[in-house]
Design an enzyme around this catalytic site. Structure first.
Site, PDB file in Angstrom:
ATOM      1  N   GLU A  11      -2.959 -10.360 -18.454  1.00 25.40           N
ATOM      2  CA  GLU A  11      -3.454 -10.495 -19.734  1.00 25.40           C
ATOM      3  C   GLU A  11      -4.717  -9.409 -20.042  1.00 25.40           C
ATOM      4  O   GLU A  11      -5.786  -9.406 -19.754  1.00 25.40           O
ATOM      5  CB  GLU A  11      -3.973 -11.707 -20.051  1.00 25.40           C
ATOM      6  CG  GLU A  11      -4.344 -12.083 -21.578  1.00 25.40           C
ATOM      7  CD  GLU A  11      -4.859 -13.592 -21.856  1.00 25.40           C
ATOM      8  OE1 GLU A  11      -4.504 -14.225 -21.026  1.00 25.40           O
ATOM      9  OE2 GLU A  11      -5.331 -13.610 -22.875  1.00 25.40           O
ATOM     10  N   ASN A  22      -9.252  -5.285 -18.011  1.00 25.99           N
ATOM     11  CA  ASN A  22     -10.108  -4.119 -18.082  1.00 25.99           C
ATOM     12  C   ASN A  22      -9.994  -3.111 -17.116  1.00 25.99           C
ATOM     13  O   ASN A  22      -9.059  -2.941 -16.430  1.00 25.99           O
ATOM     14  CB  ASN A  22     -11.567  -4.676 -18.206  1.00 25.99           C
ATOM     15  CG  ASN A  22     -12.085  -5.344 -16.923  1.00 25.99           C
ATOM     16  OD1 ASN A  22     -11.128  -5.116 -15.993  1.00 25.99           O
ATOM     17  ND2 ASN A  22     -12.883  -5.878 -16.798  1.00 25.99           N
ATOM     18  N   GLN A  64     -18.808  -8.722  -4.971  1.00 20.77           N
ATOM     19  CA  GLN A  64     -17.982  -7.652  -5.596  1.00 20.77           C
ATOM     20  C   GLN A  64     -18.232  -6.400  -4.529  1.00 20.77           C
ATOM     21  O   GLN A  64     -18.913  -6.371  -3.894  1.00 20.77           O
ATOM     22  CB  GLN A  64     -18.364  -7.299  -7.002  1.00 20.77           C
ATOM     23  CG  GLN A  64     -17.825  -8.422  -7.916  1.00 20.77           C
ATOM     24  CD  GLN A  64     -18.507  -8.090  -9.392  1.00 20.77           C
ATOM     25  OE1 GLN A  64     -19.097  -6.945  -9.608  1.00 20.77           O
ATOM     26  NE2 GLN A  64     -18.209  -9.099 -10.267  1.00 20.77           N
ATOM     27  N   ILE A  74     -12.866  -7.625  -1.720  1.00 18.69           N
ATOM     28  CA  ILE A  74     -12.392  -8.874  -1.965  1.00 18.69           C
ATOM     29  C   ILE A  74     -11.709  -9.172  -3.095  1.00 18.69           C
ATOM     30  O   ILE A  74     -10.235  -9.628  -2.906  1.00 18.69           O
ATOM     31  CB  ILE A  74     -13.685  -9.943  -1.980  1.00 18.69           C
ATOM     32  CG1 ILE A  74     -14.492  -9.858  -0.240  1.00 18.69           C
ATOM     33  CG2 ILE A  74     -13.301 -11.296  -2.158  1.00 18.69           C
ATOM     34  CD1 ILE A  74     -15.527 -10.674  -0.491  1.00 18.69           C
ATOM     35  N   GLY A  75     -11.763  -8.541  -4.141  1.00 24.23           N
ATOM     36  CA  GLY A  75     -11.087  -8.496  -5.345  1.00 24.23           C
ATOM     37  C   GLY A  75      -9.606  -8.115  -5.127  1.00 24.23           C
ATOM     38  O   GLY A  75      -8.739  -8.614  -5.433  1.00 24.23           O
ATOM     39  N   LYS A 104     -16.551  -4.921  -2.130  1.00 24.58           N
ATOM     40  CA  LYS A 104     -16.401  -5.378  -0.590  1.00 24.58           C
ATOM     41  C   LYS A 104     -14.845  -5.306  -0.470  1.00 24.58           C
ATOM     42  O   LYS A 104     -14.454  -5.749   0.674  1.00 24.58           O
ATOM     43  CB  LYS A 104     -16.841  -6.710  -0.268  1.00 24.58           C
ATOM     44  CG  LYS A 104     -18.631  -6.646  -0.302  1.00 24.58           C
ATOM     45  CD  LYS A 104     -19.010  -8.079  -0.116  1.00 24.58           C
ATOM     46  CE  LYS A 104     -20.589  -7.792   0.424  1.00 24.58           C
ATOM     47  NZ  LYS A 104     -21.419  -7.829  -0.917  1.00 24.58           N
TER      48      LYS A 104
HETATM   49  C1  LIG Z   1      -7.142 -10.138 -16.232  1.00 30.63           C
HETATM   50  C2  LIG Z   1      -8.677 -10.207 -16.232  1.00 30.63           C
HETATM   51  O1  LIG Z   1      -9.301 -10.964 -16.063  1.00 30.63           O
HETATM   52  S1  LIG Z   1      -9.460  -8.525 -16.666  1.00 30.63           S
HETATM   53  C3  LIG Z   1     -11.015  -8.925 -16.182  1.00 30.63           C
HETATM   54  C4  LIG Z   1     -11.506  -8.455 -14.570  1.00 30.63           C
HETATM   55  N1  LIG Z   1     -12.573  -9.359 -14.376  1.00 30.63           N
HETATM   56  C5  LIG Z   1     -13.741  -8.855 -14.472  1.00 30.63           C
HETATM   57  O2  LIG Z   1     -13.993  -7.915 -15.011  1.00 30.63           O
HETATM   58  C6  LIG Z   1     -15.033  -9.914 -14.063  1.00 30.63           C
HETATM   59  C7  LIG Z   1     -16.122  -9.180 -13.538  1.00 30.63           C
HETATM   60  N2  LIG Z   1     -15.677  -8.174 -12.403  1.00 30.63           N
HETATM   61  C8  LIG Z   1     -15.078  -8.683 -11.251  1.00 30.63           C
HETATM   62  O3  LIG Z   1     -14.741  -9.750 -11.192  1.00 30.63           O
HETATM   63  C9  LIG Z   1     -14.786  -7.906 -10.332  1.00 30.63           C
HETATM   64  O4  LIG Z   1     -15.591  -6.542 -10.331  1.00 30.63           O
HETATM   65  C10 LIG Z   1     -13.313  -7.191 -10.162  1.00 30.63           C
HETATM   66  C11 LIG Z   1     -12.395  -8.232 -10.189  1.00 30.63           C
HETATM   67  C12 LIG Z   1     -12.850  -6.378 -11.465  1.00 30.63           C
HETATM   68  C13 LIG Z   1     -13.028  -6.373  -8.733  1.00 30.63           C
HETATM   69  O5  LIG Z   1     -13.388  -7.014  -7.962  1.00 30.63           O
HETATM   70  P1  LIG Z   1     -14.099  -6.310  -6.421  1.00 30.63           P
HETATM   71  O6  LIG Z   1     -13.978  -7.461  -5.477  1.00 30.63           O
HETATM   72  O7  LIG Z   1     -15.434  -5.677  -6.806  1.00 30.63           O
HETATM   73  O8  LIG Z   1     -13.144  -5.323  -5.983  1.00 30.63           O
HETATM   74  P2  LIG Z   1     -12.949  -4.405  -4.942  1.00 30.63           P
HETATM   75  O9  LIG Z   1     -14.278  -4.577  -4.023  1.00 30.63           O
HETATM   76  O10 LIG Z   1     -11.580  -4.783  -4.190  1.00 30.63           O
HETATM   77  O11 LIG Z   1     -13.007  -2.881  -5.377  1.00 30.63           O
HETATM   78  C14 LIG Z   1     -14.220  -2.476  -5.984  1.00 30.63           C
HETATM   79  C15 LIG Z   1     -14.670  -1.305  -5.305  1.00 30.63           C
HETATM   80  O12 LIG Z   1     -15.042  -1.593  -4.144  1.00 30.63           O
HETATM   81  C16 LIG Z   1     -14.837  -0.612  -3.442  1.00 30.63           C
HETATM   82  N3  LIG Z   1     -14.500  -1.258  -1.826  1.00 30.63           N
HETATM   83  C17 LIG Z   1     -13.257  -1.694  -1.486  1.00 30.63           C
HETATM   84  N4  LIG Z   1     -13.330  -2.317  -0.389  1.00 30.63           N
HETATM   85  C18 LIG Z   1     -14.635  -2.118   0.098  1.00 30.63           C
HETATM   86  C19 LIG Z   1     -15.377  -2.307   1.142  1.00 30.63           C
HETATM   87  N5  LIG Z   1     -15.055  -3.038   2.374  1.00 30.63           N
HETATM   88  N6  LIG Z   1     -16.597  -2.140   1.302  1.00 30.63           N
HETATM   89  C20 LIG Z   1     -17.177  -1.256   0.249  1.00 30.63           C
HETATM   90  N7  LIG Z   1     -16.698  -1.036  -1.033  1.00 30.63           N
HETATM   91  C21 LIG Z   1     -15.361  -1.630  -1.007  1.00 30.63           C
HETATM   92  C22 LIG Z   1     -13.193  -0.153  -3.932  1.00 30.63           C
HETATM   93  O13 LIG Z   1     -13.029   0.956  -3.212  1.00 30.63           O
HETATM   94  C23 LIG Z   1     -13.668  -0.187  -5.304  1.00 30.63           C
HETATM   95  O14 LIG Z   1     -14.505   0.984  -5.452  1.00 30.63           O
HETATM   96  P3  LIG Z   1     -14.325   1.677  -6.697  1.00 30.63           P
HETATM   97  O15 LIG Z   1     -15.275   0.709  -7.874  1.00 30.63           O
HETATM   98  O16 LIG Z   1     -15.192   3.232  -6.668  1.00 30.63           O
HETATM   99  O17 LIG Z   1     -12.898   1.929  -7.277  1.00 30.63           O
END
Ligand SMILES: CC(=O)SCCNC(=O)CCNC(=O)[C@H](O)C(C)(C)COP(=O)(O)OP(=O)(O)OC[C@H]1O[C@@H](n2cnc3c(N)ncnc32)[C@H](O)[C@@H]1OP(=O)(O)O
Length: 498
Positions: free
Chosen positions: A290, A293, A262, A266-267, A264
């Site tokens: 659906e 969060n 997370q 990737i999500g 990074k």
């Molecule tokens: C429909 C549903 O299922 S709702 C439930 C969603 N799933 C969950 O909650 C399960 C647990 N959580 C997760 O799986 C993950 O945290 C997710 C899916 C919610 C997000 O995925 P991530 O890969 O962490 O997302 P991503 O990295 O794109 O963005 C998160 C943060 O990283 C930051 N980020 C993005 N790119 C980079 C990077 N290259 N380097 C460092 N940080 C980064 C983003 O700016 C963001 O920052 P913020 O939190 O200040 O907004």
């Protein structure tokens, strides 16, 4: 007989459980690639406590490629059953969440990991590839009716209760399981002892459900027209027809990136690939999510904003400052061109509430600087530009801001009609003002993120099996204590955004 000292025999389940991805080690056996703890265990253990063990560690290992799981227990002492009280039967508890194979002996698991074929690939078909942080990623797509997809989903569903608050696992044996599409996200990493060879490491997954849309038919102008107006009555169930060609609403149901991967970007990339997949999918009329969060909401808001801003017709939408406000207080219908906005929405396949929120956010970003809400805390009584001295707005600028507020108020009011309707008029007005101020604050926070984002994606090569257009973005935390929705339908009040 004295009561057992429960404290001495209780362990916090969020600490005691350790999940890890493992791969074959060079010298034989397995080596961990990544370990992480669960976020939520309250649906599994009361008060998130496990009774009956000292120095407990529940080790759930997964072969990083095919995700074959292994359940292991370590403890120094186990509570001896006393007067009906006994240690939690952990194997029994986890057998509800893990397939049978997880409970085989450690040596069988180790042997299976060691045997992983060098040419192993995830089930389904390769849907997209991208590079993030110099690491190759692949998205594989398969239908739940495919036994290999079902087997892999069965192995990883334990992540749902552990990482999604209120999430529920899919019944993989349901009769219409073919309505589920599963996207598996993998990294391809060099094998430690054979750096020229790459092996798959599981990163996350998403499940997508297809709802068929049955409309009341409207007579077509010509016989060839109106693909999306299909009535149950029109279907001849004695004839063979391809269900998958029917117009549908596609709903992202579960979406998980494992903790190790997370933050990074990737999500965001994974979401954009899913979104693009269904944008290109002719039968999909609308893409919904659906019960998202806050973290997912942020990720999606930014991705949708970035995607929509690539469309000239979206960028052309603007507040019509020539519009005159009625003295009776009725909000004019066309503060922006509603028909044009609706055409963009349909083209982008975004559900109405999500689309109009993102449009509001975009229109807010276009407000003149002196009236544009900034990142300030409205509850702390700060003005909309924060504590700093704001440039004095002109009357025209104030008027444009007022029109923007009316757009937001109208949507928020409609969305929370029932709740607001229970309040006396002065209270209702105050509540609406307060909610719109919070909405503006949240938009400002997201716009700030969008503006600051360093888009690394251009420098990374990427391909997909469709036309590769991306809507990547990042994520964050949401603050508003407002309404939720079942997208495409009218919302129920829940802790989410207005
Ligand atoms: C429909 C549903 O299922 S709702 C439930 C969603 N799933 C969950 O909650 C399960 C647990 N959580 C997760 O799986 C993950 O945290 C997710 C899916 C919610 C997000 O995925 P991530 O890969 O962490 O997302 P991503 O990295 O794109 O963005 C998160 C943060 O990283 C930051 N980020 C993005 N790119 C980079 C990077 N290259 N380097 C460092 N940080 C980064 C983003 O700016 C963001 O920052 P913020 O939190 O200040 O907004």
């Amino acid at each position: 007989m004295s009561e057992p000292e429960t404290d001495a025999w209780s362990a916090p389940s969020n600490e005691a459980i350790v999940l890890s991805l493992v791969a074959p080690a060079a010298a034989g056996g397995v080596k961990p690639i990544a370990s992480f703890k669960p976020k939520y265990t309250y649906t599994i253990f009361d008060d998130e406590q496990i009774f009956g063990y000292q120095d407990l560690r529940v080790n759930i290992q997964f072969n990083a490629s095919d995700m074959r799981p292994h359940f292991g227990l370590n403890y120094s002492k186990k509570f001896k059953p006393t007067g009906g009280t006994e240690a939690t039967n952990l194997k029994e508890v986890f057998s509800e969440y893990l397939p049978e194979v997880a409970f085989q002996k450690q040596k069988e698991f180790t042997a299976a990991v060691e045997r992983t074929r060098a040419d192993w690939t995830p089930p389904g078909k390769l849907a997209a590839t991208f590079t993030k942080g110099g690491i190759a990623h692949e998205v594989w797509k398969g239908n739940l009716a495919d036994p290999a997809v079902k087997q892999l989903l069965n192995r990883i569903q334990v992540f749902v209760p552990l990482y999604i608050e209120g999430g529920t696992c899919i019944d993989v044996d349901e009769p219409e399981s073919d309505r589920w599409t599963v996207f598996f996200l993998y990294q391809k990493r060099p094998v430690a002892h054979e750096p020229e060879r790459l092996s798959y490491v599981f990163v996350g997954y998403s499940t997508v459900y297809r709802f068929f849309l049955f409309h009341i038919p409207t007579p077509p102008a010509s016989p060839s027209e109106n693909k999306s107006d299909v009535s149950v009555d029109q279907l001849d169930f004695n004839q063979e027809f391809d269900l998958s060609s029917l117009p549908c609403r596609t709903r992202i149901s579960q979406f998980i990136v494992l903790p190790r991967f997370q933050q990074k970007g990737i999500g965001s990339k994974f979401y954009s690939i899913l979104f693009q997949e269904y944008l290109n999918h002719t039968s999909t009329v609308e893409i919904t999510v659906e019960d998202p969060n806050e973290a997912f909401d942020d990720m999606r808001d930014l991705a949708d904003l970035q995607f929509l801003r690539q469309l000239p017709e979206f960028n052309a939408l603007h507040i019509d400052t020539a519009i005159k406000l009625d003295k009776d207080g009725i909000v004019p219908r066309n503060i922006f061109d509603k028909a044009a906005a609706e055409a963009v929405r349909r083209k982008a396949k975004i559900a109405p509430r999500q689309f109009y929120r993102v449009l509001e956010m975009h229109l807010m970003s276009r407000l003149p600087e002196p009236v544009r809400p900034g990142i300030v805390d409205p509850e702390a009584g700060e003005n909309r530009k924060g504590k700093g001295v704001a440039a004095k707005p002109t009357k025209e600028q104030e008027y444009e801001y007022k029109l923007w507020q009316l757009i937001a108020k109208k949507r928020v009011y409609r969305h929370n009609k029932e709740l607001l309707g229970q309040l006396e008029v002065p209270e209702r007005i105050a509540k609406l003002e307060e909610t719109v101020a919070n909405v503006a604050f949240d938009y400002a926070r997201l716009l700030d993120k969008a503006a600051r984002r360093v888009d690394e994606e251009d420098e990374e090569n990427e391909t997909s099996d469709g036309d590769a257009v991306e809507a990547g973005s990042k994520s964050g935390k949401r603050k508003a204590d407002e309404a939720a929705e079942v997208e495409g339908e009218e919302p129920a009040i829940k802790k989410r955004k207005a």
